[in-house]
Design a protein around this motif. Sequence first.
Motif, short mmCIF file in Angstrom:
data_model
loop_
_atom_site.label_atom_id
_atom_site.label_comp_id
_atom_site.label_asym_id
_atom_site.label_seq_id
_atom_site.Cartn_x
_atom_site.Cartn_y
_atom_site.Cartn_z
N PRO A 1 1.00 -1.16 0.09
CA PRO A 1 -0.06 0.04 -0.05
C PRO A 1 0.72 1.15 0.06
O PRO A 1 0.39 2.21 -0.85
CB PRO A 1 -0.86 -0.11 1.42
CG PRO A 1 -0.49 -1.45 1.87
CD PRO A 1 0.59 -1.90 1.18
N VAL A 2 2.02 1.32 0.83
CA VAL A 2 2.58 2.42 0.80
C VAL A 2 3.40 2.81 -0.61
O VAL A 2 3.50 3.85 -0.76
CB VAL A 2 3.88 2.48 2.18
CG1 VAL A 2 4.71 3.66 2.08
CG2 VAL A 2 3.03 2.54 3.42
N LEU A 33 -3.62 2.34 7.29
CA LEU A 33 -3.50 0.90 6.61
C LEU A 33 -3.82 -0.27 7.37
O LEU A 33 -3.41 -0.17 8.39
CB LEU A 33 -1.81 0.90 6.05
CG LEU A 33 -1.52 2.18 5.33
CD1 LEU A 33 0.03 1.79 4.96
CD2 LEU A 33 -2.09 2.59 4.13
N SER A 34 -4.82 -1.00 6.85
CA SER A 34 -5.25 -2.07 7.48
C SER A 34 -4.27 -3.23 7.92
O SER A 34 -4.33 -3.95 9.01
CB SER A 34 -6.33 -2.82 6.89
OG SER A 34 -5.78 -3.51 5.65
N VAL A 76 -7.35 2.33 4.54
CA VAL A 76 -7.13 1.54 3.12
C VAL A 76 -6.64 0.22 3.28
O VAL A 76 -6.01 -0.19 4.42
CB VAL A 76 -5.71 2.37 2.80
CG1 VAL A 76 -5.18 1.93 1.41
CG2 VAL A 76 -5.78 3.95 2.61
N GLY A 77 -7.16 -0.45 2.78
CA GLY A 77 -6.84 -2.12 2.70
C GLY A 77 -8.07 -2.89 2.68
O GLY A 77 -9.20 -2.67 2.23
N GLY A 78 -7.85 -4.00 3.88
CA GLY A 78 -8.95 -4.70 4.16
C GLY A 78 -9.99 -3.70 4.77
O GLY A 78 -9.57 -3.01 5.22
#
Length: 185
Positions: free
Chosen positions: A25-26, A85-86, A108-110
């Motif tokens: 993600p990053v 971020l998850s 962000v994410g899951g």
Amino acid sequence: DISIPAAVKSYEEYLVFYQDAVFFPVQNIIDLWKEDFPNLNIILQVNRKDLKLKEQCNIKYIDNKDIDVEKFHSLFNKCGVHLCLSEIDSYSHLINQCKLVKSIPIAVGGGPMKELMNRDWGYSIGGKKKKLKEGLGSRYVFNKEDFVDTVNKIKDLSEKSLESMGNNGRQDALKRHGMCDNLFK
């Protein structure tokens, strides 16, 4: 609660943490960050040899060794939008701390714990769950289009709307933890 009532909030400042678990993600966030986006502060917490850093005037990389607790609290309070971020350690704690300092979380994410996110105080960018090779679990695939759309939506909001979202998030976090708001009175 790490709130600093005298802190000047800037919704033109975003904050994200980098750990090994959040490489994908990053890296996507760095790759997608446009020059007309607000300032992005990335706290780099671990060995980052695989992370491709992009030189851009609105991206600032901060090595965790260069930031003490006081500077961290100041930056955490100043940044008006936090990318949560998850995959990061203490994900739900990060979202709640973000809300307590009147910042807007972007999960962000899951799928986040549904009770922590609401359009009154933040945004959620889901991802598609992808199975890893040989049945070794799964990870979420970053939704690039949703991410860019969300940053643009926030850019288009008025300062008053952003402040209202920050206040709503703080009140929700206080209510969840059975706390009263003595700091901002």
